[in-house]
Design an enzyme around this catalytic site. Structure first.
Site, PDB file in Angstrom:
ATOM      1  N   LYS A  67     -13.529  -6.779  -3.396  1.00 50.09           N
ATOM      2  CA  LYS A  67     -13.409  -6.315  -5.038  1.00 50.09           C
ATOM      3  C   LYS A  67     -13.905  -7.498  -6.228  1.00 50.09           C
ATOM      4  CE  LYS A  67      -9.369  -4.608  -6.482  1.00 50.09           C
ATOM      5  NZ  LYS A  67      -7.721  -4.431  -6.571  1.00 50.09           N
ATOM      6  N   ARG A 112      -4.136   2.020  -4.481  1.00 48.73           N
ATOM      7  CA  ARG A 112      -3.022   1.116  -3.934  1.00 48.73           C
ATOM      8  C   ARG A 112      -1.706   0.219  -4.896  1.00 48.73           C
ATOM      9  NH1 ARG A 112      -3.315  -3.597  -6.760  1.00 48.73           N
ATOM     10  NH2 ARG A 112      -5.588  -5.418  -6.501  1.00 48.73           N
ATOM     11  N   GLY A 221       3.637  -5.063 -13.548  1.00 46.03           N
ATOM     12  CA  GLY A 221       2.535  -5.314 -14.880  1.00 46.03           C
ATOM     13  C   GLY A 221       2.227  -6.693 -14.427  1.00 46.03           C
ATOM     14  N   ALA A 222       2.587  -8.349 -13.812  1.00 46.47           N
ATOM     15  CA  ALA A 222       2.184  -8.753 -14.179  1.00 46.47           C
ATOM     16  C   ALA A 222       1.835  -9.510 -13.082  1.00 46.47           C
ATOM     17  CB  ALA A 222       4.220  -9.989 -13.965  1.00 46.47           C
ATOM     18  N   ASP A 223       0.562  -9.044 -13.082  1.00 46.56           N
ATOM     19  CA  ASP A 223      -0.433  -9.719 -12.325  1.00 46.56           C
ATOM     20  C   ASP A 223      -1.673 -10.969 -12.481  1.00 46.56           C
ATOM     21  OD1 ASP A 223      -1.734  -8.663 -14.512  1.00 46.56           O
ATOM     22  OD2 ASP A 223      -3.042  -7.463 -12.994  1.00 46.56           O
ATOM     23  N   SER A 293       4.760  -7.306  -6.707  1.00 47.84           N
ATOM     24  CA  SER A 293       3.650  -7.041  -7.266  1.00 47.84           C
ATOM     25  C   SER A 293       2.375  -7.204  -7.622  1.00 47.84           C
ATOM     26  CB  SER A 293       4.039  -5.729  -6.646  1.00 47.84           C
ATOM     27  OG  SER A 293       2.357  -4.889  -6.149  1.00 47.84           O
TER      28      SER A 293
END
Length: 323
Positions: A67, A112, A221-223, A293
């Site tokens: 990806k 996902r 949100g914290a990615d 996540s």
């Protein structure tokens, strides 16, 4: 090389339902925890001051996937608006390396992200949890709500949607059922059993004083490095779970507390270990559980594999390109 099928956003969403996404995402965690599905670490390529690119490979079963996706927060505010998240997913045969399918990465990511919120909630929330709040009602927040509804949450009244764009929250409430979902404030959201934060991660949304016994939090949100939706103290006060320690400790909600020395590896449980029964989840009704996540390539592979199955079964049609 034969013609390569391509699934655009609408085709991906037609190929994989919310219920399918939840099932396949859960299976991906189980297979990854067992060592059957593998993935190298996510690679970040900053493009300051605009955003960043991410490269995410994974291998599982007979498939390999890459990806290539971006996060450019300023895109919607451009003179000609663009999505914040854009990119491609390439699926190959793991036995021959033959390219099999290209997919819209934004749709895969939305599915996902929503699915893992449902998987984590089912594993970590109180058994009687029913009401849901979403803070941040953009694409990913909307899919978190849809997937939680598909998994049996939010069916009664008292569910809350929070977004600075009142029209966006109202539109989602209308879609989900205005008799069950209302537009409200953060204070309203904190009264729900399950709270999903899906903001850009540039501002603190929750502090220690916001937490109450029995709450389950999905922090979505914290990615990436430098992002957070909770104060360090609030994070450290919760029972902690994550999708993968390496990513969460480097660029997730846990990062600030880890760097401050307030959270160690021993205090954080991988969701996969809970799903297999190797580790406990919620330790009691009064616990405040937090799932961090960050988004895993094995989750993307699960959605892409489900879409490929739908294509092969004739449940969805694809465009084709010649390479």
């Amino acid at each position: 090389m034969p013609a390569l099928p391509v699934l655009n956003r609408d085709a991906v969403l037609a190929a994989v339902s919310a219920a399918d996404a939840i099932h396949h995402t859960r299976e991906a965690f189980l297979r990854h925890h067992a060592g059957a599905w593998t993935m190298p670490s996510k690679v970040y390529l900053p493009s300051p001051p605009y955003g960043d690119f991410r490269a995410m490979p994974a291998l599982g079963g007979d498939l390999a996937m890459l990806k290539w996706i971006s996060s450019f927060p300023g895109n919607p505010d451009r003179a000609e608006p663009l999505p914040t998240v854009m990119g491609l997913v390439c699926v190959s045969d793991a036995r021959t390396s033959e390219p099999l399918l290209l997919l819209d990465a934004g749709a895969v990511t939305a599915l996902r992200t929503g699915a893992v919120a449902a998987v984590a909630t089912r594993a970590l929330a109180r058994p009687e949890a029913a009401t849901v709040a979403i803070i941040g009602c953009g694409l990913h927040g909307a899919w978190a709500a849809r997937c939680l509804v598909a998994d049996g949450y939010g069916g009664g009244g008292g569910n809350v949607l929070v977004d600075p764009r009142a029209d966006v929250a109202a539109a989602l409430a209308d879609e989900l059922g205005a008799d069950r979902w209302t537009v409200g404030s953060t204070a309203d959201a904190l009264r729900c059993d399950v709270l999903c934060c899906v903001t850009p991660g540039h501002e603190i949304v929750l502090d220690v004083g916001n937490l109450r016994p029995g709450l389950h939090l999905n922090m979505l949100g914290a990615d990436g490095p430098g992002k957070a939706e909770m104060s360090i103290g609030a994070v450290a006060s919760c029972a902690l779970f994550c999708d993968e320690w390496a990513q969460a400790s480097h660029g997730g909600e846990l990062t600030g507390a880890v760097e401050a020395g307030m959270v160690t590896r021993e205090q954080v449980t991988d969701l996969g270990a809970v799903l297999t029964g190797e580790a406990p989840g919620r330790r009691g009704p009064e616990a405040v559980t937090l799932f961090d996540s960050t988004g895993l390539a094995i989750q993307d592979l699960a959605i892409a594999a489900a879409a490929l199955d739908a294509l092969r079964a004739g449940r969805v049609s694809a465009q084709t390109i010649e390479l």
